[in-house]
Design an enzyme around this catalytic site. Structure first.
Site, short mmCIF file in Angstrom:
data_model
loop_
_atom_site.label_atom_id
_atom_site.label_comp_id
_atom_site.label_asym_id
_atom_site.label_seq_id
_atom_site.Cartn_x
_atom_site.Cartn_y
_atom_site.Cartn_z
N TRP A 1 1.70 -1.09 -0.01
CA TRP A 1 0.57 -0.20 0.17
C TRP A 1 0.52 0.54 -1.11
O TRP A 1 1.61 1.14 -1.93
CB TRP A 1 1.56 0.77 1.24
CG TRP A 1 0.61 1.74 1.40
CD1 TRP A 1 -0.60 2.09 1.73
CD2 TRP A 1 1.29 3.30 1.72
NE1 TRP A 1 -1.13 3.37 2.28
CE2 TRP A 1 -0.05 3.94 2.27
CE3 TRP A 1 2.26 3.86 1.47
CZ2 TRP A 1 0.12 5.50 2.54
CZ3 TRP A 1 2.55 5.39 1.83
CH2 TRP A 1 1.25 6.04 2.15
N ASP B 1 10.84 1.34 4.78
CA ASP B 1 9.50 2.02 5.27
C ASP B 1 9.11 1.32 6.76
O ASP B 1 8.57 0.15 6.40
CB ASP B 1 8.32 1.64 4.29
CG ASP B 1 7.22 2.40 4.61
OD1 ASP B 1 6.98 3.19 5.63
OD2 ASP B 1 6.30 2.58 3.82
N ALA C 1 6.54 1.94 9.40
CA ALA C 1 5.40 2.86 9.64
C ALA C 1 4.61 2.12 10.71
O ALA C 1 3.54 2.65 11.04
CB ALA C 1 4.46 2.85 8.31
N LYS D 1 0.70 5.41 13.63
CA LYS D 1 0.03 4.25 14.23
C LYS D 1 0.70 4.06 15.71
O LYS D 1 -0.30 3.75 16.55
CB LYS D 1 0.16 3.11 13.34
CG LYS D 1 0.39 3.12 11.84
CD LYS D 1 -1.04 3.47 11.10
CE LYS D 1 -0.58 4.03 9.79
NZ LYS D 1 -1.78 3.81 8.80
#
Ligand code: LMR
Length: 396
Positions: free
Chosen positions: A131, A212, A214, A247
């Site tokens: 990212w 991470d 996400a 999300k």
């Protein structure tokens, strides 16, 4: 331009390339335009809906919230506790300290600040591509990014041997960034056997994992998406987990996330906790409340929690169906059928990305990343045709 004034001493910064796509797409008048850019979930009509359970929890919050007085740097501790069984597993026993953060980005920034406070300039291993905000966050906190190649777009394979040889050069005092699931931008996740090997090397070398997480629930499901990460957490003495509800609860602009620290040593966990609270206070004092209050209400109510899980599963299955349909329409992309989550990294050059946008009104990140949730059964054939035409037009 440095005339002594502080502003004049600043270096100009390019606008964020991914976020700039939003404006470019909006200003494109072509009716056939296709937005595969920024990573937001879209349903089969192209909408990014507010989840049913979120709407119900918001209505309840409106009538029941009695005050907007301060909560403290930890934010909503009911929210932080409510997510824990989903992240760590219902029976997890390792002590954990968590705080609410402004989105997953806030959690990553706080984690980076904590690592920098422990060891200024500490090294953080990071697979590329990743990212684009990851390296920026570590750069501004003064950490030293050690990049290794994670993925080969041409073969669509993870360069696992390369990853392992790089991690073998790390040691105590170094951190490693690991994406738990639905790898951004490639969709190429580690297998459970690969996670097991990463867990072993993290433990053997004394690396601090910064996970991470996400996109939990959008790849293999809530449990499947956490399984590999949990192997690393079991093996590592200390760990950090940056969580995003953007999300999987569809809360994007509400900026709802959390940072958790784990340690098998009570004194070290206490040190991490006191520093996380102090750094949160210095960064944003207290996180925004609304999104976390909504998630807490959902997780505390069995019926709302069940409806959230059901809708998340509907979202996941739609993404899986898009992957399958795309592979049929564009057989050269067959590897995408084995990948997870919203993203895929197409083997295209920046010039081909520009051609797709300019000639075919297909918008994707400059890296060649597409957001599969931007496709529908109606648009998949058009995308496959545009992709094939672009490759034909622009191949040497
Ligand atoms: C993305 O990767 O598209 C999303 O995570 C949105 C963002 O903030 O970059």
């Amino acid at each position: 331009m440095s005339d002594g004034h502080l502003f004049g001493r600043l270096a100009p910064q390019a606008p964020d390339a991914l976020l700039s796509l939003i404006g470019l797409y909006r200003d494109d008048a072509r009716a056939t335009k296709l937005d595969l850019g920024v990573g937001v979930y879209r349903d089969a009509t192209g909408a990014t809906p507010v989840l049913r359970a979120v709407k119900a929890a918001e209505a309840r919050l409106l009538t029941t919230q009695a005050t907007k007085s301060y909560l403290g740097p930890e934010g909503d501790i009911g929210f932080v506790a409510g997510l824990q069984p989903i992240i760590f597993g219902a029976g997890a026993t390792t002590p954990v300290f968590g705080v609410q953060t402004p989105g997953g980005t806030g959690a990553l920034r706080l984690a980076a600040d904590l690592i920098a406070a422990a060891k200024p300039g500490a090294r953080i291993f990071m697979g590329t591509p990743t990212w684009p905000n990851h390296p920026q966050i570590f750069d501004v906190t003064g950490l030293t990014t050690v990049a290794y190649r994670y993925f080969d777009p041409a073969t669509q394979a993870v360069r696992f041997d390369e990853m392992m040889s790089m991690l073998a050069t790390g040691g105590a005092g170094d951190a490693v960034l690991l994406q738990a699931c639905c790898h951004n931008p490639t969709g190429a996740d580690l297998t459970l056997d690969q996670w097991r090997a990463v867990a072993e090397i993290v433990a053997a070398r004394g690396l601090l994992p910064l996970i991470d997480l996400a996109y939990q629930g959008l790849g293999l499901g809530l449990e499947g998406d956490a399984a590999g990460m949990r192997l690393v957490l079991e093996a590592a003495p200390d760990a950090l987990i940056a969580y995003s509800c953007d999300k999987n609860f569809g809360l994007y602009r509400e900026r709802t996330g959390a940072l958790y620290a784990m340690s098998d040593n009570a004194a070290r966990l206490e040190l991490a906790a006191s520093n996380i609270k102090a750094l949160a206070r210095a960064n944003w004092s207290m996180p925004p409340d609304h999104g976390a209050a909504v998630v807490r209400i959902i997780l505390e109510d069995a019926a709302l929690a069940a409806d959230w899980r059901a809708e998340l599963e509907e979202m996941r299955l739609r993404i899986v169906a898009v992957r399958q349909a795309l592979v049929v329409a564009a057989p050269s992309l067959s590897a995408l059928g084995h990948q997870h989550g919203m993203f895929a990294q197409l083997p295209v050059t920046p010039a081909q990305v520009a051609t797709l946008r300019e000639q075919h009104a297909v918008y994707m990140a400059g890296s060649g990343r597409i957001n599969l949730a931007g496709l529908t059964p109606a648009t998949i054939p058009a995308f496959a045709t545009a992709y094939a035409a672009c490759l034909k037009e622009t191949s040497p």
